[in-house]
Design a protein around this motif. Structure first.
Motif, PDB file in Angstrom:
ATOM      1  N   THR A  25      35.904  38.945  31.532  1.00  0.00           N
ATOM      2  CA  THR A  25      35.828  38.842  30.082  1.00  0.00           C
ATOM      3  C   THR A  25      35.412  40.192  29.515  1.00  0.00           C
ATOM      4  O   THR A  25      35.106  41.122  30.262  1.00  0.00           O
ATOM      5  N   SER A  26      35.361  40.270  28.206  1.00  0.00           N
ATOM      6  CA  SER A  26      34.918  41.524  27.575  1.00  0.00           C
ATOM      7  C   SER A  26      33.445  41.791  27.854  1.00  0.00           C
ATOM      8  O   SER A  26      32.982  42.924  27.749  1.00  0.00           O
ATOM      9  N   LYS A  27      32.710  40.781  28.244  1.00  0.00           N
ATOM     10  CA  LYS A  27      31.281  40.922  28.564  1.00  0.00           C
ATOM     11  C   LYS A  27      31.022  41.115  30.056  1.00  0.00           C
ATOM     12  O   LYS A  27      29.885  41.220  30.472  1.00  0.00           O
ATOM     13  N   GLY A  28      32.076  41.124  30.887  1.00  0.00           N
ATOM     14  CA  GLY A  28      31.917  41.301  32.326  1.00  0.00           C
ATOM     15  C   GLY A  28      32.571  40.162  33.098  1.00  0.00           C
ATOM     16  O   GLY A  28      33.238  39.310  32.532  1.00  0.00           O
ATOM     17  N   SER A  29      32.345  40.152  34.405  1.00  0.00           N
ATOM     18  CA  SER A  29      32.914  39.106  35.267  1.00  0.00           C
ATOM     19  C   SER A  29      31.981  37.903  35.317  1.00  0.00           C
ATOM     20  O   SER A  29      30.758  38.059  35.350  1.00  0.00           O
ATOM     21  N   THR A  44      39.978  39.095  29.230  1.00  0.00           N
ATOM     22  CA  THR A  44      40.640  40.379  29.084  1.00  0.00           C
ATOM     23  C   THR A  44      41.678  40.503  30.197  1.00  0.00           C
ATOM     24  O   THR A  44      41.597  39.790  31.205  1.00  0.00           O
ATOM     25  N   PRO A  45      42.654  41.384  30.048  1.00  0.00           N
ATOM     26  CA  PRO A  45      43.612  41.565  31.140  1.00  0.00           C
ATOM     27  C   PRO A  45      42.883  41.947  32.430  1.00  0.00           C
ATOM     28  O   PRO A  45      42.010  42.817  32.418  1.00  0.00           O
ATOM     29  N   GLY A  46      43.200  41.276  33.510  1.00  0.00           N
ATOM     30  CA  GLY A  46      42.533  41.545  34.777  1.00  0.00           C
ATOM     31  C   GLY A  46      42.946  40.544  35.833  1.00  0.00           C
ATOM     32  O   GLY A  46      44.010  39.930  35.759  1.00  0.00           O
ATOM     33  N   ILE A  47      42.053  40.359  36.806  1.00  0.00           N
ATOM     34  CA  ILE A  47      42.324  39.467  37.929  1.00  0.00           C
ATOM     35  C   ILE A  47      41.448  38.223  37.814  1.00  0.00           C
ATOM     36  O   ILE A  47      40.235  38.325  37.694  1.00  0.00           O
ATOM     37  N   LEU A  48      42.076  37.059  37.844  1.00  0.00           N
ATOM     38  CA  LEU A  48      41.381  35.785  37.941  1.00  0.00           C
ATOM     39  C   LEU A  48      41.486  35.383  39.410  1.00  0.00           C
ATOM     40  O   LEU A  48      42.584  35.395  39.977  1.00  0.00           O
ATOM     41  N   THR A  49      40.355  35.076  40.017  1.00  0.00           N
ATOM     42  CA  THR A  49      40.326  34.701  41.431  1.00  0.00           C
ATOM     43  C   THR A  49      39.828  33.269  41.548  1.00  0.00           C
ATOM     44  O   THR A  49      38.855  32.906  40.886  1.00  0.00           O
ATOM     45  N   GLU A  64      45.574  38.986  28.363  1.00  0.00           N
ATOM     46  CA  GLU A  64      44.472  38.448  27.576  1.00  0.00           C
ATOM     47  C   GLU A  64      44.714  36.980  27.251  1.00  0.00           C
ATOM     48  O   GLU A  64      45.847  36.512  27.188  1.00  0.00           O
ATOM     49  N   GLY A  65      43.615  36.249  27.067  1.00  0.00           N
ATOM     50  CA  GLY A  65      43.730  34.834  26.788  1.00  0.00           C
ATOM     51  C   GLY A  65      42.373  34.197  26.599  1.00  0.00           C
ATOM     52  O   GLY A  65      41.394  34.859  26.260  1.00  0.00           O
ATOM     53  N   VAL A  66      42.312  32.896  26.862  1.00  0.00           N
ATOM     54  CA  VAL A  66      41.072  32.149  26.673  1.00  0.00           C
ATOM     55  C   VAL A  66      40.889  31.157  27.819  1.00  0.00           C
ATOM     56  O   VAL A  66      41.860  30.644  28.370  1.00  0.00           O
ATOM     57  N   ALA A  81      51.177  35.957  33.415  1.00  0.00           N
ATOM     58  CA  ALA A  81      50.416  35.802  34.653  1.00  0.00           C
ATOM     59  C   ALA A  81      51.329  35.985  35.852  1.00  0.00           C
ATOM     60  O   ALA A  81      52.518  35.657  35.801  1.00  0.00           O
ATOM     61  N   LEU A  82      50.756  36.527  36.921  1.00  0.00           N
ATOM     62  CA  LEU A  82      51.425  36.662  38.219  1.00  0.00           C
ATOM     63  C   LEU A  82      50.428  36.240  39.282  1.00  0.00           C
ATOM     64  O   LEU A  82      49.247  36.537  39.173  1.00  0.00           O
TER      65      LEU A  82
END
Length: 129
Positions: A25-29, A44-49, A64-66, A81-82
């Motif tokens: 997130t914008s506040k961190g992981s 934020t754009p990044g990796i969801l694990t 980006e999303g929610v 998403a990939l």
């Protein structure tokens, strides 16, 4: 937990028996466990694990999303998403797919700017008549 990842046009992932989820997130992981309090987070754009007992650790590159967590249900809604279980392959796919999308968006913006400019010129010439 039950994870459902939504794209604008489809349900991208719908999995149960998720043991944990890590999001950026914008506040961190943040890490989510099954009995964590309910929450909402802007991604934020990044990796969801996420991890499952059967498949192990899975990585999802997200735009980006929610994220909304209610009880044991986690709903994630993003534009793109990939998914892959190998970070190296995922990085290559992200570079190829997401960068192509960004280039396409730039082309659309350029066309829209030309259309708007043409409209304004016609409007001014119409008003002067």
């Amino acid at each position: 937990m039950h994870l459902k990842l939504l794209l604008p046009s489809q349900v991208f992932i719908d999995k149960t028996d998720i043991s944990n989820i890590i999001v950026e997130t914008s506040k961190g992981s943040y890490g989510l466990l099954p009995h964590r309090l309910d929450c909402v987070a802007v991604l934020t754009p990044g990796i969801l694990t996420f991890s499952t007992i059967a498949e192990g650790e899975i990585f999802v590159a997200v735009d980006e999303g929610v994220l909304v967590k209610t009880g044991l249900d986690v709903l994630v809604s993003v534009r793109n998403a990939l998914v892959d279980s190998d970070l190296t392959k995922l990085r290559a796919a992200v570079e190829q797919d997401f960068l192509a999308i960004n280039e396409q968006a730039l082309q659309v913006r350029a066309v829209m700017a030309k259309l708007e400019s043409g409209f304004l010129h016609k409007f001014v010439s119409f008003k002067q008549q």
